[in-house]
Write an enzyme that holds these catalytic residues in place. Structure first.
Site, PDB file in Angstrom:
ATOM      1  N   TYR A  23      27.438 -14.541 -28.076  1.00  0.00           N
ATOM      2  CA  TYR A  23      27.953 -15.307 -26.934  1.00  0.00           C
ATOM      3  C   TYR A  23      27.991 -16.821 -27.167  1.00  0.00           C
ATOM      4  O   TYR A  23      28.480 -17.554 -26.320  1.00  0.00           O
ATOM      5  CB  TYR A  23      27.120 -14.984 -25.686  1.00  0.00           C
ATOM      6  CG  TYR A  23      27.205 -13.523 -25.293  1.00  0.00           C
ATOM      7  CD1 TYR A  23      28.429 -12.952 -24.946  1.00  0.00           C
ATOM      8  CD2 TYR A  23      26.073 -12.701 -25.292  1.00  0.00           C
ATOM      9  CE1 TYR A  23      28.523 -11.612 -24.606  1.00  0.00           C
ATOM     10  CE2 TYR A  23      26.152 -11.362 -24.940  1.00  0.00           C
ATOM     11  CZ  TYR A  23      27.383 -10.824 -24.600  1.00  0.00           C
ATOM     12  OH  TYR A  23      27.482  -9.505 -24.266  1.00  0.00           O
ATOM     13  N   HIS A 100      36.221 -13.020 -20.953  1.00  0.00           N
ATOM     14  CA  HIS A 100      34.974 -12.681 -21.662  1.00  0.00           C
ATOM     15  C   HIS A 100      34.790 -13.643 -22.812  1.00  0.00           C
ATOM     16  O   HIS A 100      35.762 -14.012 -23.486  1.00  0.00           O
ATOM     17  CB  HIS A 100      35.021 -11.246 -22.205  1.00  0.00           C
ATOM     18  CG  HIS A 100      35.245 -10.244 -21.138  1.00  0.00           C
ATOM     19  ND1 HIS A 100      34.243  -9.845 -20.289  1.00  0.00           N
ATOM     20  CD2 HIS A 100      36.367  -9.606 -20.746  1.00  0.00           C
ATOM     21  CE1 HIS A 100      34.749  -8.985 -19.414  1.00  0.00           C
ATOM     22  NE2 HIS A 100      36.032  -8.829 -19.663  1.00  0.00           N
TER      23      HIS A 100
HETATM   24  C1  DQA Z   1      30.813 -10.323 -21.506  1.00  0.00           C
HETATM   25  C2  DQA Z   1      31.051  -8.990 -22.188  1.00  0.00           C
HETATM   26  C3  DQA Z   1      30.358  -7.868 -21.440  1.00  0.00           C
HETATM   27  O1  DQA Z   1      30.572  -6.631 -22.106  1.00  0.00           O
HETATM   28  C4  DQA Z   1      28.866  -8.120 -21.369  1.00  0.00           C
HETATM   29  O2  DQA Z   1      28.232  -7.107 -20.615  1.00  0.00           O
HETATM   30  C5  DQA Z   1      28.541  -9.468 -20.839  1.00  0.00           C
HETATM   31  C6  DQA Z   1      29.326 -10.608 -21.283  1.00  0.00           C
HETATM   32  C7  DQA Z   1      31.396 -11.502 -22.322  1.00  0.00           C
HETATM   33  O3  DQA Z   1      31.558 -12.583 -21.752  1.00  0.00           O
HETATM   34  O4  DQA Z   1      31.640 -11.358 -23.519  1.00  0.00           O
HETATM   35  O5  DQA Z   1      27.570  -9.639 -20.111  1.00  0.00           O
HETATM   36  O6  DQA Z   1      31.474 -10.314 -20.254  1.00  0.00           O
END
Ligand code: DQA
Length: 147
Positions: A23, A100
């Site tokens: 992330y 995302h």
């Molecule tokens: C997310 C991707 C999702 O699968 C995950 O559960 C998240 C973050 C992303 O920003 O990449 O919490 O939304």
């Protein structure tokens, strides 16, 4: 003034220390600052919100109905589970962009399914924090704002 709700779901308050290899190292506050700067550049307002609770996210969507012109949503894991959040997004009849940080399609199979996508005009994923700027760009263009 045009205004966009930027809604962040479960566990996104943990950004910065949460799996930075996936992330990134930006905190949610860093991302909020990026969004404020981008919104200023585009001449729009934003409301930047985060909750770990599905019900609170749904309440934010409902409140956006008469106050916001569009919704950018990174629902976290609720993306893959929440019919209720999808229904809320459809019910308010505002343009929605799904966002995302990670490329959910290059990850585990359970992340490939998105309920939110049913409510969205488009999806941005895989560009980390920069995706928030891309989403603001895409939403302002969709709303007909030229800069
Ligand atoms: C997310 C991707 C999702 O699968 C995950 O559960 C998240 C973050 C992303 O920003 O990449 O919490 O939304």
């Amino acid at each position: 003034m045009t205004s966009i709700l930027i809604l962040n779901g479960a566990n996104l308050n943990m950004l910065g220390t949460r799996q930075p290899e996936i992330y990134g190292s930006a905190t949610l506050d860093d991302i909020k600052s990026l969004c404020i700067a981008k919104a200023e550049e585009m001449g729009i307002g934003i409301s930047f919100q985060q909750s770990n609770s599905e019900g609170a996210l749904i309440d934010e969507v409902h409140m956006a109905k008469n106050h916001q012109n569009g919704i950018i949503v990174n629902a976290g894991a609720y993306t893959h589970t929440s019919i209720a959040l999808m229904d809320a997004l459809i019910s308010v009849d505002l343009p929605v962009i799904e966002l995302h940080l990670s490329n959910i399609h290059a990850r585990e199979e359970f992340r490939h399914k998105s309920y939110i996508a049913n409510a969205a005009i488009g999806i941005i994923c895989g560009f980390g924090a920069y995706g928030y700027e891309l989403a603001i760009d895409a939403m302002t263009r969709h709303l007909g704002i030229k800069r």
